[in-house]
Motif scaffolding. Structure first.
Motif, PDB file in Angstrom:
ATOM      1  N   TRP A  29      -2.498   4.723   8.566  1.00  0.00           N
ATOM      2  CA  TRP A  29      -1.646   4.210   7.481  1.00  0.00           C
ATOM      3  C   TRP A  29      -2.464   4.045   6.196  1.00  0.00           C
ATOM      4  O   TRP A  29      -2.056   4.512   5.133  1.00  0.00           O
ATOM      5  CB  TRP A  29      -1.035   2.879   7.925  1.00  0.00           C
ATOM      6  CG  TRP A  29       0.012   2.290   7.022  1.00  0.00           C
ATOM      7  CD1 TRP A  29      -0.048   2.071   5.687  1.00  0.00           C
ATOM      8  CD2 TRP A  29       1.318   1.832   7.439  1.00  0.00           C
ATOM      9  NE1 TRP A  29       1.098   1.493   5.222  1.00  0.00           N
ATOM     10  CE2 TRP A  29       1.956   1.340   6.270  1.00  0.00           C
ATOM     11  CE3 TRP A  29       1.979   1.769   8.661  1.00  0.00           C
ATOM     12  CZ2 TRP A  29       3.245   0.790   6.310  1.00  0.00           C
ATOM     13  CZ3 TRP A  29       3.256   1.224   8.696  1.00  0.00           C
ATOM     14  CH2 TRP A  29       3.883   0.749   7.546  1.00  0.00           C
ATOM     15  N   LEU A  30      -3.611   3.400   6.322  1.00  0.00           N
ATOM     16  CA  LEU A  30      -4.432   3.132   5.142  1.00  0.00           C
ATOM     17  C   LEU A  30      -5.019   4.416   4.561  1.00  0.00           C
ATOM     18  O   LEU A  30      -5.112   4.566   3.338  1.00  0.00           O
ATOM     19  CB  LEU A  30      -5.550   2.144   5.501  1.00  0.00           C
ATOM     20  CG  LEU A  30      -5.085   0.754   5.963  1.00  0.00           C
ATOM     21  CD1 LEU A  30      -6.293  -0.125   6.291  1.00  0.00           C
ATOM     22  CD2 LEU A  30      -4.205   0.086   4.919  1.00  0.00           C
ATOM     23  N   ASP A  31      -5.408   5.345   5.431  1.00  0.00           N
ATOM     24  CA  ASP A  31      -5.932   6.627   4.953  1.00  0.00           C
ATOM     25  C   ASP A  31      -4.855   7.386   4.176  1.00  0.00           C
ATOM     26  O   ASP A  31      -5.121   7.946   3.101  1.00  0.00           O
ATOM     27  CB  ASP A  31      -6.415   7.479   6.123  1.00  0.00           C
ATOM     28  CG  ASP A  31      -7.703   6.959   6.743  1.00  0.00           C
ATOM     29  OD1 ASP A  31      -8.400   6.159   6.080  1.00  0.00           O
ATOM     30  OD2 ASP A  31      -8.002   7.343   7.897  1.00  0.00           O
ATOM     31  N   LEU A  32      -3.652   7.391   4.725  1.00  0.00           N
ATOM     32  CA  LEU A  32      -2.560   8.109   4.092  1.00  0.00           C
ATOM     33  C   LEU A  32      -2.220   7.507   2.727  1.00  0.00           C
ATOM     34  O   LEU A  32      -1.841   8.226   1.799  1.00  0.00           O
ATOM     35  CB  LEU A  32      -1.332   8.081   5.005  1.00  0.00           C
ATOM     36  CG  LEU A  32      -0.245   9.141   4.760  1.00  0.00           C
ATOM     37  CD1 LEU A  32      -0.821  10.541   4.923  1.00  0.00           C
ATOM     38  CD2 LEU A  32       0.923   8.932   5.722  1.00  0.00           C
ATOM     39  N   ALA A  86       0.836  -1.210   0.000  1.00  0.00           N
ATOM     40  CA  ALA A  86       0.000   0.000   0.000  1.00  0.00           C
ATOM     41  C   ALA A  86       0.869   1.258   0.000  1.00  0.00           C
ATOM     42  O   ALA A  86       0.583   2.230  -0.723  1.00  0.00           O
ATOM     43  CB  ALA A  86      -0.921  -0.003   1.222  1.00  0.00           C
ATOM     44  N   ARG A  87       1.935   1.239   0.797  1.00  0.00           N
ATOM     45  CA  ARG A  87       2.826   2.408   0.849  1.00  0.00           C
ATOM     46  C   ARG A  87       3.551   2.612  -0.483  1.00  0.00           C
ATOM     47  O   ARG A  87       3.655   3.741  -0.982  1.00  0.00           O
ATOM     48  CB  ARG A  87       3.842   2.239   1.982  1.00  0.00           C
ATOM     49  CG  ARG A  87       4.786   3.419   2.139  1.00  0.00           C
ATOM     50  CD  ARG A  87       5.684   3.263   3.356  1.00  0.00           C
ATOM     51  NE  ARG A  87       6.585   2.129   3.238  1.00  0.00           N
ATOM     52  CZ  ARG A  87       7.733   2.141   2.525  1.00  0.00           C
ATOM     53  NH1 ARG A  87       8.088   3.247   1.857  1.00  0.00           N
ATOM     54  NH2 ARG A  87       8.510   1.079   2.490  1.00  0.00           N
ATOM     55  N   ASP A  88       4.012   1.513  -1.080  1.00  0.00           N
ATOM     56  CA  ASP A  88       4.698   1.622  -2.372  1.00  0.00           C
ATOM     57  C   ASP A  88       3.756   2.138  -3.453  1.00  0.00           C
ATOM     58  O   ASP A  88       4.138   2.965  -4.292  1.00  0.00           O
ATOM     59  CB  ASP A  88       5.259   0.252  -2.787  1.00  0.00           C
ATOM     60  CG  ASP A  88       6.470  -0.164  -1.960  1.00  0.00           C
ATOM     61  OD1 ASP A  88       7.037   0.707  -1.273  1.00  0.00           O
ATOM     62  OD2 ASP A  88       6.841  -1.352  -1.994  1.00  0.00           O
ATOM     63  N   ALA A  89       2.514   1.642  -3.445  1.00  0.00           N
ATOM     64  CA  ALA A  89       1.532   2.071  -4.449  1.00  0.00           C
ATOM     65  C   ALA A  89       1.233   3.563  -4.323  1.00  0.00           C
ATOM     66  O   ALA A  89       0.966   4.246  -5.318  1.00  0.00           O
ATOM     67  CB  ALA A  89       0.250   1.258  -4.315  1.00  0.00           C
ATOM     68  N   ALA A  90       1.278   4.061  -3.088  1.00  0.00           N
ATOM     69  CA  ALA A  90       1.007   5.485  -2.855  1.00  0.00           C
ATOM     70  C   ALA A  90       2.247   6.339  -3.079  1.00  0.00           C
ATOM     71  O   ALA A  90       2.152   7.583  -3.090  1.00  0.00           O
ATOM     72  CB  ALA A  90       0.482   5.690  -1.435  1.00  0.00           C
ATOM     73  N   GLY A  91       3.416   5.693  -3.235  1.00  0.00           N
ATOM     74  CA  GLY A  91       4.657   6.431  -3.459  1.00  0.00           C
ATOM     75  C   GLY A  91       5.114   7.212  -2.248  1.00  0.00           C
ATOM     76  O   GLY A  91       5.741   8.274  -2.375  1.00  0.00           O
TER      77      GLY A  91
END
Length: 289
Positions: A61-64, A21-26
């Motif tokens: 985390w998920l919201d961000l 999820a973090r990688d997808a959001a950059g």
């Protein structure tokens, strides 16, 4: 948050999903760390499954990361809230860690698809057959039988099994054990949540069918897991593309296998070209031994 004494596959999987999820959001780990109030390498430890994450921090985390799918978020919440404790903990000193992880995954599975080449799937084995396979280890056999209770419990998950015909001919334990095992397959097929198909020797299409595996569907399509069996042990795979590949492979194996066992329309011939007829045919030969 503290370090886990031993990282389970559930903990590792949660960490992998958060990293994806973090990688997808950059987003850099530092930004996530500031948002959830942790310092240093804590984000890396969370993504590796070494540290837990409470629900408030999980939601931040998920919201961000702009993860909005409610079903997916709910599935991650289940992974985060789980203590990992269950009936399987009583066997921690008797079975390998991957077996404990499998039991935990199965307890939350929405469906199970399994393919076996030379053995009957563990969830469909008789006690006598399991004893032979597990070297007559009482606690290991007991553990396997406890896993099987999943199929007859409250709201049991659907199980679809494709078994290579070779497994029917392996005389593990001798003719008596195998007759009981073949009878058990027929009995298990009577359960509405169990579907059994046999991939026959005379299948003329190659389907990369030499490696046993199990597909464990989670609470969301993105949370499926593959258990891959190989000579050096078991490996859990959660990468969505890899899971999708095995899902297609299982569909292919099902299309090549004989029609499922159905005792509702019993065969009048032991050689009938469906899974029930083939099992009856093999059992007839075993009975003559």
């Amino acid at each position: 948050m503290g370090f886990s004494s031993g990282i389970s596959e559930r903990q590792r999987r949660l960490g992998e999903e958060l990293r994806r999820a973090r990688d997808a959001a950059g987003l850099p780990a530092l930004e996530i760390g500031r948002a959830i109030g942790v310092k240093g390498p804590a984000v890396s430890h969370i993504e590796a499954g070494r540290m837990g994450l409470n629900i408030d921090r999980l939601n931040i985390w998920l919201d961000l990361c702009n993860v909005t799918d409610p079903a997916y978020r709910a599935g991650l919440t289940v992974l985060s809230r789980s203590s990992g404790k269950g009936w399987w903990n009583g066997y921690r000193h008797h079975v390998v860690p991957s077996a404990l992880d499998l039991a935990e995954f199965e307890s939350n599975a929405t469906s199970l698809d399994t393919y076996e080449t030379l053995m009957i799937p563990g969830l469909l084995q008789t006690k006598g057959y399991s004893e032979v396979i597990l070297g007559y280890s009482e606690r290991k056999v007991e553990f396997r039988l406890r896993r099987q209770e999943l199929l007859s419990g409250v709201n049991p998950p659907p199980l679809r099994a494709v078994i290579h015909e070779a497994a029917l001919h392996m005389m593990f334990g001798g003719p008596t054990v195998m007759r009981e095992q073949l009878d058990h397959l027929i009995e298990m097929s009577k359960q509405p949540n169990v579907t059994i198909q046999i991939l026959p020797f005379d299948c003329t299409t190659y389907a990369s069918s030499e490696t046993p595996f199990m597909l464990i569907s989670g609470p969301h399509a993105r949370l499926g897991t593959v258990l891959l069996e190989h000579p050096h042990g078991s490996a859990f795979i959660g990468d969505p593309e890899a899971v999708a590949t095995f899902d297609r492979k299982f569909d292919r194996l099902r299309s090549l296998a004989l029609p499922p066992l159905s005792v509702a329309t019993p065969s009048s011939s032991t050689a009938r070209r469906d899974s029930l007829g083939l099992i009856q045919h093999v059992r007839y030969k075993v009975q003559g031994r």
